[in-house]
Design a protein around this motif. Sequence first.
Motif, PDB file in Angstrom:
ATOM      1  N   ASN A 133      -3.357   4.095  -9.172  1.00 12.05           N
ATOM      2  CA  ASN A 133      -4.404   3.076  -9.094  1.00 12.05           C
ATOM      3  C   ASN A 133      -4.785   2.558 -10.474  1.00 12.05           C
ATOM      4  OD1 ASN A 133      -5.355   2.663  -6.186  1.00 12.05           O
ATOM      5  ND2 ASN A 133      -5.236   4.879  -6.309  1.00 12.05           N
ATOM      6  N   LYS A 134      -4.743   3.430 -11.462  1.00 11.19           N
ATOM      7  CA  LYS A 134      -5.021   3.020 -12.836  1.00 11.19           C
ATOM      8  C   LYS A 134      -3.979   2.010 -13.315  1.00 11.19           C
ATOM      9  CE  LYS A 134      -5.761   4.995 -17.455  1.00 11.19           C
ATOM     10  NZ  LYS A 134      -5.770   6.254 -18.256  1.00 11.19           N
ATOM     11  N   ARG A 135      -2.744   2.141 -12.803  1.00 10.10           N
ATOM     12  CA  ARG A 135      -1.659   1.237 -13.177  1.00 10.10           C
ATOM     13  C   ARG A 135      -1.664  -0.040 -12.347  1.00 10.10           C
ATOM     14  NH1 ARG A 135       3.106   4.658 -15.438  1.00 10.10           N
ATOM     15  NH2 ARG A 135       2.038   6.586 -16.006  1.00 10.10           N
ATOM     16  N   GLY A 136      -2.608  -0.163 -11.426  1.00  6.63           N
ATOM     17  CA  GLY A 136      -2.739  -1.389 -10.648  1.00  6.63           C
ATOM     18  C   GLY A 136      -2.118  -1.354  -9.268  1.00  6.63           C
ATOM     19  N   TYR A 137      -1.581  -0.206  -8.859  1.00  6.86           N
ATOM     20  CA  TYR A 137      -1.022  -0.080  -7.521  1.00  6.86           C
ATOM     21  C   TYR A 137      -2.137   0.244  -6.519  1.00  6.86           C
ATOM     22  CZ  TYR A 137       3.195   0.512 -10.363  1.00  6.86           C
ATOM     23  OH  TYR A 137       4.199   0.339 -11.290  1.00  6.86           O
ATOM     24  N   ASP A 138      -1.882   0.004  -5.259  1.00  5.83           N
ATOM     25  CA  ASP A 138      -2.851   0.291  -4.197  1.00  5.83           C
ATOM     26  C   ASP A 138      -2.413   1.558  -3.480  1.00  5.83           C
ATOM     27  OD1 ASP A 138      -4.743   0.258  -2.229  1.00  5.83           O
ATOM     28  OD2 ASP A 138      -3.982  -1.529  -1.209  1.00  5.83           O
ATOM     29  N   ALA A 139      -2.993   2.700  -3.842  1.00  6.85           N
ATOM     30  CA  ALA A 139      -2.518   3.990  -3.339  1.00  6.85           C
ATOM     31  C   ALA A 139      -3.652   4.856  -2.809  1.00  6.85           C
ATOM     32  CB  ALA A 139      -1.777   4.737  -4.445  1.00  6.85           C
ATOM     33  N   VAL A 140      -3.378   5.552  -1.699  1.00 10.01           N
ATOM     34  CA  VAL A 140      -4.331   6.500  -1.120  1.00 10.01           C
ATOM     35  C   VAL A 140      -3.594   7.801  -0.809  1.00 10.01           C
ATOM     36  CG1 VAL A 140      -5.750   4.683  -0.118  1.00 10.01           C
ATOM     37  CG2 VAL A 140      -3.965   5.745   1.265  1.00 10.01           C
TER      38      VAL A 140
ATOM     39  N   LYS B 212       0.825  -1.202   0.000  1.00  8.97           N
ATOM     40  CA  LYS B 212       0.000   0.000   0.000  1.00  8.97           C
ATOM     41  C   LYS B 212       0.868   1.265   0.000  1.00  8.97           C
ATOM     42  CE  LYS B 212      -4.419   1.280   2.109  1.00  8.97           C
ATOM     43  NZ  LYS B 212      -5.241   0.712   1.027  1.00  8.97           N
ATOM     44  N   ILE B 213       0.459   2.262  -0.800  1.00  9.33           N
ATOM     45  CA  ILE B 213       1.204   3.511  -0.963  1.00  9.33           C
ATOM     46  C   ILE B 213       0.400   4.662  -0.380  1.00  9.33           C
ATOM     47  CG2 ILE B 213       2.250   5.097  -2.625  1.00  9.33           C
ATOM     48  CD1 ILE B 213       2.257   2.675  -4.613  1.00  9.33           C
ATOM     49  N   LEU B 214       1.088   5.582   0.311  1.00  8.00           N
ATOM     50  CA  LEU B 214       0.448   6.771   0.864  1.00  8.00           C
ATOM     51  C   LEU B 214       1.117   8.021   0.310  1.00  8.00           C
ATOM     52  CD1 LEU B 214      -1.503   8.183   2.869  1.00  8.00           C
ATOM     53  CD2 LEU B 214       0.332   8.027   4.583  1.00  8.00           C
ATOM     54  N   ASP B 215       0.307   8.935  -0.208  1.00  3.46           N
ATOM     55  CA  ASP B 215       0.782  10.247  -0.668  1.00  3.46           C
ATOM     56  C   ASP B 215       0.326  11.274   0.367  1.00  3.46           C
ATOM     57  OD1 ASP B 215       1.730  12.384  -2.084  1.00  3.46           O
ATOM     58  OD2 ASP B 215       0.348  12.180  -3.782  1.00  3.46           O
ATOM     59  N   VAL B 216       1.280  11.833   1.124  1.00  2.50           N
ATOM     60  CA  VAL B 216       0.963  12.752   2.224  1.00  2.50           C
ATOM     61  C   VAL B 216       0.952  14.197   1.724  1.00  2.50           C
ATOM     62  CG1 VAL B 216       1.644  13.547   4.517  1.00  2.50           C
ATOM     63  CG2 VAL B 216       2.032  11.172   3.873  1.00  2.50           C
ATOM     64  N   ALA B 217      -0.039  14.976   2.176  1.00  4.62           N
ATOM     65  CA  ALA B 217      -0.202  16.369   1.739  1.00  4.62           C
ATOM     66  C   ALA B 217      -0.239  16.428   0.216  1.00  4.62           C
ATOM     67  CB  ALA B 217       0.911  17.257   2.303  1.00  4.62           C
TER      68      ALA B 217
ATOM     69  N   THR C  68       4.372   3.610   8.516  1.00  5.02           N
ATOM     70  CA  THR C  68       5.120   2.798   7.550  1.00  5.02           C
ATOM     71  C   THR C  68       5.434   1.433   8.158  1.00  5.02           C
ATOM     72  OG1 THR C  68       6.154   4.784   6.626  1.00  5.02           O
ATOM     73  CG2 THR C  68       7.203   2.677   6.135  1.00  5.02           C
ATOM     74  N   LYS C  69       5.243   0.381   7.396  1.00  3.66           N
ATOM     75  CA  LYS C  69       5.521  -0.961   7.924  1.00  3.66           C
ATOM     76  C   LYS C  69       7.018  -1.258   7.880  1.00  3.66           C
ATOM     77  CE  LYS C  69       2.855  -3.158   5.167  1.00  3.66           C
ATOM     78  NZ  LYS C  69       2.118  -4.232   4.455  1.00  3.66           N
ATOM     79  N   LYS C  70       7.453  -2.231   8.642  1.00  4.48           N
ATOM     80  CA  LYS C  70       8.854  -2.638   8.633  1.00  4.48           C
ATOM     81  C   LYS C  70       9.226  -3.110   7.233  1.00  4.48           C
ATOM     82  CE  LYS C  70       9.246  -3.967  13.495  1.00  4.48           C
ATOM     83  NZ  LYS C  70       9.543  -5.068  14.454  1.00  4.48           N
ATOM     84  N   GLY C  71      10.382  -2.644   6.775  1.00  7.74           N
ATOM     85  CA  GLY C  71      10.798  -2.945   5.415  1.00  7.74           C
ATOM     86  C   GLY C  71      10.289  -1.927   4.410  1.00  7.74           C
ATOM     87  N   GLY C  72       9.491  -0.954   4.904  1.00 11.09           N
ATOM     88  CA  GLY C  72       8.933   0.077   4.044  1.00 11.09           C
ATOM     89  C   GLY C  72       9.843   1.280   3.913  1.00 11.09           C
ATOM     90  N   MET C  73       9.409   2.237   3.099  1.00  8.98           N
ATOM     91  CA  MET C  73      10.244   3.375   2.764  1.00  8.98           C
ATOM     92  C   MET C  73       9.449   4.670   2.719  1.00  8.98           C
ATOM     93  SD  MET C  73      12.227   3.932  -0.879  1.00  8.98           S
ATOM     94  CE  MET C  73      12.947   2.293  -0.765  1.00  8.98           C
TER      95      MET C  73
END
Length: 235
Positions: free
Chosen positions: A53-60, A37-42, A177-182
């Motif tokens: 999301n159109k490219r198939g990623y899971d983003a909010v 899962k991807i997060l875009d802040v601000a 952010t989960k462990k192993g995340g960036m």
Amino acid sequence: MSKAEFYEQVGVAMTCRSYGEYERMFLLEDNFLKKGKILDVAAGASSFIAEANKRGYDAVAVDPLYDLTVEQMTLHGQKEMKEATEKLTKNVSFFSWDSYKNLEEHDKIREDAFKTFLNHYKENSIEKRFVAGTLPNLPFDDGTFSLVLFNHFLFLYQEQFDLEFHLRAIQEMIRVTKKGGMIRIYPLVGFKNERYPYLDELMEVLNDENTIVKTTDTTFRFVPAATELLTINKL
């Protein structure tokens, strides 16, 4: 023109960036976009979430503006883009145009990104891709995201927010952010085209047994001194 007059900004502007700009700012690669899962802040009115999301990623995305109606967001975005164009027109020679052909192309990218964002924002009641929230308190559980992106807010507004806010904001992003995340943050400069003066101090505090914090050269070029992004890996 003095450094203090490089780009005058009162309050916090709505960011409006395209997916292509995100790719260059954050050096995005398919292999870590697919990790979770991807997060875009601000995120403001950027089109990254819609395109991702159109490219198939899971983003909010999260932003305090997301309590606005579609009509309110449309009017707010149109006003913000008009004001930004007027400011850039007065200061064209002080920016690097390596990532754009000219101001006209820059503005066209903004307009297209805003249209894409609005179309996706209209579906928010179903998709739940846009969440209202304000740093340093994000409305997400611990370890929710594999990748957190943060553009054109934190260090850019260094004169409005103190070191404590910067530290708390980044620690909050680390929390979700989960462990192993960036986490990737860009730019590392303010409106005076100067690197954040407390960046080394901030990195020293954040660098511990749970995180690896470093700066990386980015390929995106607009504000001349903004040549780096901050990368935080959560162990």
